[in-house]
Write a protein that holds these residues in place. Structure first.
Motif, mmCIF file in Angstrom:
data_model
loop_
_atom_site.group_PDB
_atom_site.id
_atom_site.type_symbol
_atom_site.label_atom_id
_atom_site.label_comp_id
_atom_site.label_asym_id
_atom_site.label_seq_id
_atom_site.Cartn_x
_atom_site.Cartn_y
_atom_site.Cartn_z
ATOM 1 N N LEU A 1 0.851 -1.196 0.000
ATOM 2 C CA LEU A 1 0.000 0.000 0.000
ATOM 3 C C LEU A 1 0.888 1.249 0.000
ATOM 4 O O LEU A 1 0.712 2.163 0.793
ATOM 5 N N ARG A 2 1.829 1.276 -0.942
ATOM 6 C CA ARG A 2 2.804 2.368 -1.007
ATOM 7 C C ARG A 2 2.139 3.735 -1.167
ATOM 8 O O ARG A 2 2.562 4.712 -0.555
ATOM 9 N N THR A 3 1.150 3.771 -2.036
ATOM 10 C CA THR A 3 0.543 5.055 -2.400
ATOM 11 C C THR A 3 -0.973 4.905 -2.454
ATOM 12 O O THR A 3 -1.515 3.795 -2.401
ATOM 13 N N TRP A 4 -1.661 6.054 -2.583
ATOM 14 C CA TRP A 4 -3.079 6.064 -2.927
ATOM 15 C C TRP A 4 -3.282 7.154 -3.954
ATOM 16 O O TRP A 4 -2.998 8.324 -3.699
ATOM 17 N N ASN A 5 -3.699 6.739 -5.137
ATOM 18 C CA ASN A 5 -3.848 7.677 -6.260
ATOM 19 C C ASN A 5 -2.567 8.490 -6.452
ATOM 20 O O ASN A 5 -2.578 9.714 -6.605
ATOM 21 N N ASN A 6 -1.441 7.769 -6.430
ATOM 22 C CA ASN A 6 -0.106 8.322 -6.705
ATOM 23 C C ASN A 6 0.434 9.256 -5.623
ATOM 24 O O ASN A 6 1.437 9.932 -5.844
ATOM 25 N N LYS A 7 -0.215 9.308 -4.478
ATOM 26 C CA LYS A 7 0.303 10.070 -3.346
ATOM 27 C C LYS A 7 0.743 9.094 -2.263
ATOM 28 O O LYS A 7 0.037 8.132 -1.953
ATOM 29 N N ASP A 8 1.904 9.353 -1.670
ATOM 30 C CA ASP A 8 2.464 8.428 -0.697
ATOM 31 C C ASP A 8 1.509 8.174 0.465
ATOM 32 O O ASP A 8 0.882 9.115 0.980
ATOM 33 N N THR A 9 1.422 6.919 0.862
ATOM 34 C CA THR A 9 0.554 6.536 1.974
ATOM 35 C C THR A 9 1.339 6.557 3.280
ATOM 36 O O THR A 9 2.183 5.685 3.522
ATOM 37 N N THR A 10 1.091 7.550 4.086
ATOM 38 C CA THR A 10 1.653 7.599 5.439
ATOM 39 C C THR A 10 0.543 7.490 6.488
ATOM 40 O O THR A 10 0.828 7.289 7.665
ATOM 41 N N VAL A 11 -0.702 7.642 6.036
ATOM 42 C CA VAL A 11 -1.879 7.471 6.886
ATOM 43 C C VAL A 11 -2.844 6.554 6.150
ATOM 44 O O VAL A 11 -3.133 6.756 4.963
ATOM 45 N N LEU A 12 -3.343 5.530 6.823
ATOM 46 C CA LEU A 12 -4.267 4.585 6.205
ATOM 47 C C LEU A 12 -5.595 5.280 5.920
ATOM 48 O O LEU A 12 -6.180 5.904 6.803
ATOM 49 N N ASN A 13 -6.068 5.175 4.657
ATOM 50 C CA ASN A 13 -7.362 5.789 4.355
ATOM 51 C C ASN A 13 -8.496 4.768 4.491
ATOM 52 O O ASN A 13 -8.265 3.577 4.711
ATOM 53 N N SER A 14 -9.707 5.227 4.356
ATOM 54 C CA SER A 14 -10.866 4.373 4.637
ATOM 55 C C SER A 14 -10.979 3.215 3.655
ATOM 56 O O SER A 14 -11.399 2.110 4.033
ATOM 57 N N GLU A 15 -10.613 3.441 2.385
ATOM 58 C CA GLU A 15 -10.707 2.375 1.389
ATOM 59 C C GLU A 15 -9.692 1.262 1.689
ATOM 60 O O GLU A 15 -10.011 0.068 1.604
ATOM 61 N N GLN A 16 -8.473 1.663 2.038
ATOM 62 C CA GLN A 16 -7.472 0.663 2.390
ATOM 63 C C GLN A 16 -7.863 -0.082 3.661
ATOM 64 O O GLN A 16 -7.714 -1.308 3.750
ATOM 65 N N ALA A 17 -8.362 0.659 4.639
ATOM 66 C CA ALA A 17 -8.786 0.034 5.893
ATOM 67 C C ALA A 17 -9.910 -0.965 5.645
ATOM 68 O O ALA A 17 -9.940 -2.054 6.243
ATOM 69 N N ALA A 18 -10.828 -0.622 4.741
ATOM 70 C CA ALA A 18 -11.946 -1.518 4.434
ATOM 71 C C ALA A 18 -11.451 -2.820 3.809
ATOM 72 O O ALA A 18 -11.973 -3.908 4.095
ATOM 73 N N ALA A 19 -10.411 -2.725 2.949
ATOM 74 C CA ALA A 19 -9.851 -3.933 2.331
ATOM 75 C C ALA A 19 -9.181 -4.819 3.375
ATOM 76 O O ALA A 19 -9.309 -6.056 3.332
ATOM 77 N N LEU A 20 -8.482 -4.203 4.326
ATOM 78 C CA LEU A 20 -7.822 -4.975 5.379
ATOM 79 C C LEU A 20 -8.844 -5.599 6.329
ATOM 80 O O LEU A 20 -8.587 -6.640 6.933
ATOM 81 N N LYS A 21 -9.965 -4.978 6.460
ATOM 82 C CA LYS A 21 -11.051 -5.516 7.281
ATOM 83 C C LYS A 21 -11.768 -6.652 6.558
ATOM 84 O O LYS A 21 -12.218 -7.623 7.178
ATOM 85 N N LYS A 22 -11.866 -6.553 5.240
ATOM 86 C CA LYS A 22 -12.618 -7.526 4.451
ATOM 87 C C LYS A 22 -11.849 -8.826 4.246
ATOM 88 O O LYS A 22 -12.446 -9.920 4.294
ATOM 89 N N TYR A 23 -10.531 -8.717 4.032
ATOM 90 C CA TYR A 23 -9.735 -9.884 3.683
ATOM 91 C C TYR A 23 -8.709 -10.214 4.772
ATOM 92 O O TYR A 23 -8.022 -9.317 5.275
ATOM 93 N N ASP A 24 -8.611 -11.489 5.091
ATOM 94 C CA ASP A 24 -7.708 -11.955 6.150
ATOM 95 C C ASP A 24 -6.302 -12.157 5.581
ATOM 96 O O ASP A 24 -5.766 -13.266 5.544
ATOM 97 N N PHE A 25 -5.686 -11.052 5.134
ATOM 98 C CA PHE A 25 -4.346 -11.133 4.562
ATOM 99 C C PHE A 25 -3.331 -11.641 5.589
ATOM 100 O O PHE A 25 -3.449 -11.362 6.786
ATOM 101 N N ALA A 26 -2.310 -12.329 5.083
ATOM 102 C CA ALA A 26 -1.206 -12.738 5.959
ATOM 103 C C ALA A 26 -0.546 -11.518 6.581
ATOM 104 O O ALA A 26 -0.148 -11.537 7.745
ATOM 105 N N GLY A 27 -0.430 -10.454 5.796
ATOM 106 C CA GLY A 27 0.214 -9.242 6.285
ATOM 107 C C GLY A 27 0.277 -8.196 5.203
ATOM 108 O O GLY A 27 -0.407 -8.297 4.178
ATOM 109 N N VAL A 28 1.112 -7.207 5.418
ATOM 110 C CA VAL A 28 1.368 -6.154 4.440
ATOM 111 C C VAL A 28 2.864 -5.902 4.402
ATOM 112 O O VAL A 28 3.594 -6.240 5.333
ATOM 113 N N ILE A 29 3.321 -5.273 3.313
ATOM 114 C CA ILE A 29 4.706 -4.845 3.201
ATOM 115 C C ILE A 29 4.725 -3.329 3.033
ATOM 116 O O ILE A 29 3.928 -2.767 2.264
#
Length: 561
Positions: free
Chosen positions: A52-80
């Motif tokens: 989750l390096r970026t969101w719409n080409n802007k660096d991700t330093t704060v998790l946004n709602s769309e990314q948070a929703a994906a992490l809530k929806k899917y039981d990923f092993a982790g993130v990099i």
């Protein structure tokens, strides 16, 4: 040529010693019970680590709602996470806490691996803190305990921010000087040295409760193509690999938590071919997609029991030649437990593609194209590893305040400086250095990004009589007068790839001009040290094996010894 290259070290390994510092915490719910309650899609997600390096080409330093929703929806092993995510210690810690919170809000029984490529040297993702000198520099000290010290500092800074997995150490044997992607990321061109330093590195991370990952199996050190941009090929037999590339992996298999695969063809070993979607030409299955390598060799012959993770599935070696679902299915069936970055969380479109991707893999499981037994094996192995590190219990949030006090602290910086000074090694010195404070010096440098590190070394040494000349576009018109006015001429050579090693004309010209004016010459190699072989006509040759603090320490040492 390098001081450490002549060391002959043994590598007798004791499995118990490897794992003595690993945390073991009993899960509140048995792994088998967790798996029995998982859907096929949840199991597939558990085999994925997205970025989750970026969101719409802007660096991700704060998790946004769309990314948070994906992490809530899917039981990923982790993130990099990458440098785009790690610009500030406090914000990085808060970002990791929010990632774990989002995942926890999905009601999942596990917490996430939070991974990063924090090798030190050229591959340093954290934008703050210590930038340890890197593997070849560490091995150049001739002291294996420095690998432990470097990894301890890295592990301490990672753990305090909430990271629990470092994709390190690199244990590739850099046997090809023209290698465009490994180079100074390797400890050595000798497998015994790689093994010794790799073991100490693993133990250093483990003592900070950070998981380790050996890379890149079965060995990326003898390539002349970067798998980020192409599909390398190594024409060696299995017996040949056993004598070099496979030694660190087999020796350290019981020590590590993860092993990362390499996207490389080995046509004398894996003879299965397929058609590249890009070229239409026949290619050999790379190791990442090869059951021969991942199951028959790594699991059965080398006896590896830990997690197998692919290198990034976004890299051109895979993404250019294979359909995404096809590559993923091949990797899973071959024996990979986790797919690294087959998907991103960087835009609304990415998340829509993620839904289709996971459904597609689920359909392949239901149709039998992907083995359900293989899925269950991998998920069990993943959750067992999480159980070992307490990730099936509630994870304690990292403290941003505590992280800010530790990351980049004076104590840790002192270790960084100590190793960097010991790493700077001379292969020749005909009375040139230490230069001292009285002589007039000119420094010619080819890369503008290195100037601050050069100046930092000069300043730390308390030197005033220095001119800096940029020669990145060839020898400048001011070179002659600068050389005439100097007592010592320092030429920086910075070759990161085999192609750059072939182009040393600028440094050759500067050495010749200095000689013609009766001046002492010193060449400082700031990257691959193999370039120094070309400059034997210089009066002194020094290698520091990497950027940043390596250069600063070498310059300081050149002036003051």
């Amino acid at each position: 040529m390098r001081r450490f290259a002549s060391l002959l070290l043994t590598y007798v390994m004791v499995a118990e010693a490897f794992c003595s510092s690993v945390v073991s915490i009993k899960a509140k719910e048995p792994v088998e019970s967790i798996i029995s309650g998982m859907t096929t899609e949840q199991k597939i997600a558990q085999m994925i680590i997205p970025s989750l390096r970026t969101w719409n080409n802007k660096d991700t330093t704060v998790l946004n709602s769309e990314q948070a929703a994906a992490l809530k929806k899917y039981d990923f092993a982790g993130v990099i996470l990458f440098s785009q995510n790690t610009k500030n210690v406090t914000k990085t810690t808060e970002l990791i806490n929010s990632i774990q919170d989002a995942h926890s809000n999905g009601g999942f029984k596990d917490s996430m691996f939070v991974a990063v490529d924090q090798e030190g040297g050229r591959v340093t993702r954290l934008q703050t803190g210590t930038h340890m000198p890197g593997n070849m520099a560490v091995a150049a000290t001739g002291d294996v305990t420095n690998a432990y010290k470097a990894a301890t500092v890295i592990g301490k800074e990672l753990a305090v921010q909430g990271f629990n997995l470092d994709f390190a150490p690199v244990v590739d044997v850099n046997s090809n000087p023209a290698n465009p992607v490994i180079g100074v990321r390797s400890f050595s061109d000798k497998p015994e040295i790689v093994t010794q330093y790799g073991l100490n590195y693993v133990n250093g991370l483990h003592d900070q409760k950070v998981m380790t990952c050996l890379k890149h199996f079965p060995g990326h050190g003898d390539t002349d193509v970067d798998s980020h941009t192409g599909l390398p090929k190594i024409d060696k037999t299995y017996d040949e690999l056993l004598k070099s590339e496979l030694i660190p992996f087999s020796s350290l298999a019981a020590a590590t938590d993860f092993i990362m695969t390499a996207h490389i063809q080995f046509p004398q070993i894996e003879k299965e071919t397929c058609i590249s979607k890009a070229s239409g030409q026949k290619i050999y299955l790379p190791a990442t997609l090869s059951k021969m390598f991942l199951t028959d060799i790594l699991r059965k012959k080398l006896g590896y029991q830990g997690l197998i993770i692919t290198d990034s599935m976004e890299m051109d070696a895979i993404s250019t030649n294979f359909d995404k679902l096809d590559a993923s299915a091949r990797a899973i069936n071959a024996g990979a437990d986790i797919l690294l970055m087959p998907v991103r969380l960087t835009s609304t479109k990415d998340i829509a593609d993620l839904d289709a991707y996971i459904k597609g893999l689920g359909d392949m499981v239901r149709s039998g194209a992907i083995s359900e037994n293989r899925i269950n094996e991998s998920v069990t192995r993943i959750l067992r590893t999480k159980e070992k590190y307490g990730l099936l219990d509630k994870v304690q949030k990292a403290s941003p305040k505590n992280a800010a006090s530790i990351v980049g602290s004076k104590e840790l910086k002192a270790v960084e400086w100590e190793i960097a000074q010991k790493a700077a090694t001379a292969t020749k010195n005909d009375g040139v250095f230490p230069i001292g404070k009285d002589k007039k010096v000119v420094i010619f440098y080819p890369k503008k990004e290195e100037l601050n590190s050069i100046k930092a070394g000069v300043k730390k040494a308390g030197i005033n009589k220095v001119d800096y000349i940029f020669d990145g576009e060839g020898v400048s018109s001011s070179a002659d007068s600068s050389i005439q006015n100097a007592d010592v001429v320092i030429c920086i050579s910075s070759c990161a790839t085999g192609g750059e090693l072939k182009n040393t004309a600028t440094v050759d010209t500067l050495i010749e001009k200095a000689k013609n004016n009766g001046k002492k010459t010193l060449v400082l190699s700031t990257n691959l040290p193999y370039d120094l072989q070309k400059f034997n006509n210089a009066d002194a040759l020094v290698a520091c094996y990497g950027p940043g603090v390596n250069i600063t320490a070498a310059i300081y040492k050149i002036f003051l010894g």
